[in-house]
Design an enzyme around this catalytic site. Structure first.
Site, PDB file in Angstrom:
ATOM      1  N   GLU A 104       6.596   0.906   0.553  1.00 26.62           N
ATOM      2  CA  GLU A 104       6.265   1.630  -0.665  1.00 26.62           C
ATOM      3  C   GLU A 104       5.377   2.839  -0.359  1.00 26.62           C
ATOM      4  OE1 GLU A 104       6.992   2.817  -3.309  1.00 26.62           O
ATOM      5  OE2 GLU A 104       6.596   1.374  -4.905  1.00 26.62           O
TER       6      GLU A 104
ATOM      7  N   HIS B 263      12.454  -5.309  -5.212  1.00 25.36           N
ATOM      8  CA  HIS B 263      11.966  -6.679  -5.110  1.00 25.36           C
ATOM      9  C   HIS B 263      11.646  -7.275  -6.481  1.00 25.36           C
ATOM     10  CE1 HIS B 263       7.812  -5.610  -6.075  1.00 25.36           C
ATOM     11  NE2 HIS B 263       7.943  -4.586  -5.253  1.00 25.36           N
TER      12      HIS B 263
END
Length: 203
Positions: free
Chosen positions: A79, A9
């Site tokens: 994550e 990202h």
């Protein structure tokens, strides 16, 4: 058989300040949005059998700004759970625990390397049959994608520590002579004119 594109990202305020960000659902900074649009120009014309993202806003927003049509979200692409270390920098943690390494020690109140490896193995198991239809894009985060890259080539989760991954980069996993290989890693997209990329390490 298709390839797997790993897309980290774009920048957030915490990635810019090197703070560990897992479940804290931050949006992209203006620079992060520019990075995501640059990814779109870089990926223009590519066809994907599937585009799968982490459920976090920063991953979904990156995919959409890049012009990708998201076909699904995968919780296992989130994550690494940093537990008690959420929001802290490695330097800050090392002041309290000088010998600490996420790659061997994991995070108190969060995940161990093996736990992260197990869920990224599940991602690869889900993606593998899709490769018969073409290339699959996975949009996610630094540490989890590093573990995924290591597991793709049969290395332990700790080997992800050898695979630096900056924001808004593209990595490619594929095959050579029937073996799983890393074809490209941490490839930056060409910068937008007037915006030189900042290549400092994150985490």
């Amino acid at each position: 058989m298709g390839e797997i594109l790993l897309i980290r990202h774009g920048e957030t305020t915490w990635s810019a300040s090197r703070r560990h960000t897992s479940y804290t659902d931050l949006e992209l900074t203006p620079d992060g949005e520019r990075q995501a649009r640059a990814l779109g120009r870089f990926l223009a014309g590519r066809r994907f059998a599937a585009v799968l993202t982490s459920p976090r806003a920063r991953a979904l927003h990156t995919a959409r700004l890049a012009g990708l049509t998201v076909t699904g979200t995968i919780d296992d692409l989130a994550e690494w759970n940093y537990g008690d270390y959420e929001g802290r920098t490695t330097a800050d943690i090392s002041d309290d625990h000088p010998s600490w390494s996420i790659w061997t020690d994991g995070c108190p109140g969060g995940e161990s390397p093996n736990q992260v490896g197990e869920r990224l193995d599940r991602v690869l198991a889900r993606v593998h049959p899709l490769l018969d239809r073409g290339t699959v894009a996975l949009v996610g985060h630094a540490h989890s994608l590093r573990v995924l890259g290591a597991r793709w080539v049969g290395l332990p989760p700790s080997a992800g520590g050898l695979l630096r991954l900056d924001t808004a980069t593209v990595s490619v996993l594929g095959h050579e002579h029937g073996r799983r290989v890393i074809l490209r890693w941490n490839q930056p997209v060409p910068p937008t004119p007037g915006h030189a990329p900042e290549r400092g390490a994150r985490h």
